[in-house]
Design a protein around this motif. Structure first.
Motif, PDB file in Angstrom:
ATOM      1  N   ALA A   3       0.900  -1.120   0.107  1.00 57.63           N
ATOM      2  CA  ALA A   3      -0.112  -0.090  -0.063  1.00 57.63           C
ATOM      3  C   ALA A   3       0.941   1.304  -0.045  1.00 57.63           C
ATOM      4  N   THR A   4       2.217   1.049   0.127  1.00 64.59           N
ATOM      5  CA  THR A   4       2.997   2.049   0.120  1.00 64.59           C
ATOM      6  C   THR A   4       3.895   2.347  -1.219  1.00 64.59           C
ATOM      7  N   THR A   5       4.390   3.741  -1.519  1.00 65.05           N
ATOM      8  CA  THR A   5       4.982   4.043  -2.664  1.00 65.05           C
ATOM      9  C   THR A   5       6.709   4.047  -2.319  1.00 65.05           C
ATOM     10  N   THR A   6       7.546   3.949  -3.175  1.00 65.79           N
ATOM     11  CA  THR A   6       8.748   4.160  -3.102  1.00 65.79           C
ATOM     12  C   THR A   6       9.378   5.519  -3.872  1.00 65.79           C
ATOM     13  N   ALA A   7       9.922   6.411  -3.165  1.00 69.59           N
ATOM     14  CA  ALA A   7      10.726   7.157  -3.899  1.00 69.59           C
ATOM     15  C   ALA A   7      11.973   7.324  -3.617  1.00 69.59           C
ATOM     16  N   THR A   8      12.620   8.037  -4.677  1.00 75.74           N
ATOM     17  CA  THR A   8      14.107   8.267  -4.943  1.00 75.74           C
ATOM     18  C   THR A   8      14.401   9.711  -5.160  1.00 75.74           C
ATOM     19  N   ASP A   9      15.753  10.134  -5.145  1.00 65.57           N
ATOM     20  CA  ASP A   9      16.000  11.441  -5.338  1.00 65.57           C
ATOM     21  C   ASP A   9      15.459  11.779  -6.573  1.00 65.57           C
ATOM     22  N   SER A  10      15.552  11.222  -7.656  1.00 63.09           N
ATOM     23  CA  SER A  10      15.189  11.704  -8.983  1.00 63.09           C
ATOM     24  C   SER A  10      13.351  11.726  -9.195  1.00 63.09           C
ATOM     25  N   ASN A  11      12.762  11.160  -8.204  1.00 64.67           N
ATOM     26  CA  ASN A  11      11.322  11.274  -8.184  1.00 64.67           C
ATOM     27  C   ASN A  11      10.485  11.935  -7.086  1.00 64.67           C
ATOM     28  N   PHE A  12      11.431  12.306  -5.877  1.00 65.08           N
ATOM     29  CA  PHE A  12      10.743  12.650  -4.778  1.00 65.08           C
ATOM     30  C   PHE A  12       9.904  13.837  -4.907  1.00 65.08           C
ATOM     31  N   ALA A  13      10.282  14.920  -5.754  1.00 61.89           N
ATOM     32  CA  ALA A  13       9.240  16.155  -5.965  1.00 61.89           C
ATOM     33  C   ALA A  13       8.180  15.513  -6.692  1.00 61.89           C
ATOM     34  N   ALA A  14       7.766  14.822  -7.499  1.00 67.01           N
ATOM     35  CA  ALA A  14       6.718  14.436  -8.072  1.00 67.01           C
ATOM     36  C   ALA A  14       5.817  13.466  -7.170  1.00 67.01           C
ATOM     37  N   GLU A  15       6.582  12.532  -6.401  1.00 64.85           N
ATOM     38  CA  GLU A  15       6.048  11.497  -5.422  1.00 64.85           C
ATOM     39  C   GLU A  15       5.283  12.388  -4.392  1.00 64.85           C
ATOM     40  N   VAL A  16       6.058  13.293  -3.659  1.00 63.35           N
ATOM     41  CA  VAL A  16       5.832  13.781  -2.481  1.00 63.35           C
ATOM     42  C   VAL A  16       5.568  15.248  -2.448  1.00 63.35           C
ATOM     43  N   LEU A  17       6.362  16.157  -3.115  1.00 67.13           N
ATOM     44  CA  LEU A  17       6.026  17.561  -2.893  1.00 67.13           C
ATOM     45  C   LEU A  17       4.815  18.230  -3.819  1.00 67.13           C
ATOM     46  N   GLU A  18       4.546  17.614  -5.022  1.00 70.13           N
ATOM     47  CA  GLU A  18       3.628  17.686  -5.726  1.00 70.13           C
ATOM     48  C   GLU A  18       2.307  16.890  -5.685  1.00 70.13           C
ATOM     49  N   ALA A  19       2.363  15.993  -4.674  1.00 65.73           N
ATOM     50  CA  ALA A  19       1.156  15.128  -4.383  1.00 65.73           C
ATOM     51  C   ALA A  19       0.159  16.078  -4.063  1.00 65.73           C
ATOM     52  N   ASP A  20      -1.146  15.679  -4.388  1.00 66.92           N
ATOM     53  CA  ASP A  20      -2.541  16.066  -3.855  1.00 66.92           C
ATOM     54  C   ASP A  20      -2.848  15.918  -2.455  1.00 66.92           C
ATOM     55  N   LEU A  21      -2.452  14.736  -2.129  1.00 69.18           N
ATOM     56  CA  LEU A  21      -2.864  14.226  -0.910  1.00 69.18           C
ATOM     57  C   LEU A  21      -1.710  14.577   0.408  1.00 69.18           C
ATOM     58  N   PRO A  22      -1.947  14.722   1.599  1.00 65.91           N
ATOM     59  CA  PRO A  22      -0.794  14.682   2.620  1.00 65.91           C
ATOM     60  C   PRO A  22      -0.099  13.475   2.275  1.00 65.91           C
ATOM     61  N   VAL A  23       1.250  13.464   2.473  1.00 61.69           N
ATOM     62  CA  VAL A  23       2.107  12.409   2.204  1.00 61.69           C
ATOM     63  C   VAL A  23       3.108  12.166   3.368  1.00 61.69           C
ATOM     64  N   LEU A  24       3.042  10.905   3.944  1.00 54.63           N
ATOM     65  CA  LEU A  24       4.007  10.658   5.058  1.00 54.63           C
ATOM     66  C   LEU A  24       5.160   9.910   4.495  1.00 54.63           C
ATOM     67  N   VAL A  25       6.412  10.705   4.607  1.00 58.86           N
ATOM     68  CA  VAL A  25       7.569   9.855   4.016  1.00 58.86           C
ATOM     69  C   VAL A  25       8.324   9.156   5.208  1.00 58.86           C
ATOM     70  N   ASP A  26       8.660   7.870   4.938  1.00 57.63           N
ATOM     71  CA  ASP A  26       9.531   7.089   5.894  1.00 57.63           C
ATOM     72  C   ASP A  26      10.727   7.002   5.278  1.00 57.63           C
ATOM     73  N   PHE A  27      11.531   7.891   5.990  1.00 61.30           N
ATOM     74  CA  PHE A  27      12.969   7.877   5.628  1.00 61.30           C
ATOM     75  C   PHE A  27      13.630   6.550   6.462  1.00 61.30           C
ATOM     76  N   TRP A  28      14.024   5.423   5.625  1.00 56.91           N
ATOM     77  CA  TRP A  28      14.260   4.333   6.449  1.00 56.91           C
ATOM     78  C   TRP A  28      15.741   3.609   5.664  1.00 56.91           C
ATOM     79  N   ALA A  29      16.201   2.833   6.398  1.00 57.08           N
ATOM     80  CA  ALA A  29      17.425   1.930   5.935  1.00 57.08           C
ATOM     81  C   ALA A  29      17.404   0.498   6.042  1.00 57.08           C
TER      82      ALA A  29
END
Length: 107
Positions: A3-29
């Motif tokens: 149910a989650t999505t993955t973002a990278t340096d190259s698509n972070f803006a599109a997946e997170v910053l430009e999203a219509d919904l609030p976005v919870l980003v899990d910075f993990w390792a």
């Protein structure tokens, strides 16, 4: 299916910053045990909040530019973005109830 999505340096803006919904980003390792503990909880929240909240995972080891840009110093760090801005931050693994109490006021 996840149910989650993955973002990278190259698509972070599109997946997170430009999203219509609030976005919870899990910075993990991959090496982070607390990250592995919180992952199933995030999957539950993503499924329960579908259509109201998007959850995106960012691997801090492979997306170092994004992690650096947001000052991520420990994992897991959960940033809640609304309108492209960070409106809440949770550092460390927390129980579902604590995560929801930080998220709900922003939805």
């Amino acid at each position: 299916m996840t149910a989650t999505t993955t973002a990278t340096d190259s698509n972070f803006a599109a997946e997170v910053l430009e999203a219509d919904l609030p976005v919870l980003v899990d910075f993990w390792a991959e090496w982070c045990a607390p990250c592995k503990m919180v992952a199933p909880v995030l999957e539950q929240i993503a499924a329960e909040y579908a259509g109201r909240l998007k959850i995106v995972k960012v691997d801090i080891d492979s997306s170092t530019e994004t992690a650096r840009a947001y000052g991520i110093l420990s994992a897991p760090t959960l940033n809640l973005y609304k309108g492209g801005e960070v409106v809440a931050q949770i550092v460390g693994a927390k129980p579902k109830r604590a995560l929801l109490s930080a998220i709900d006021p922003h939805l």
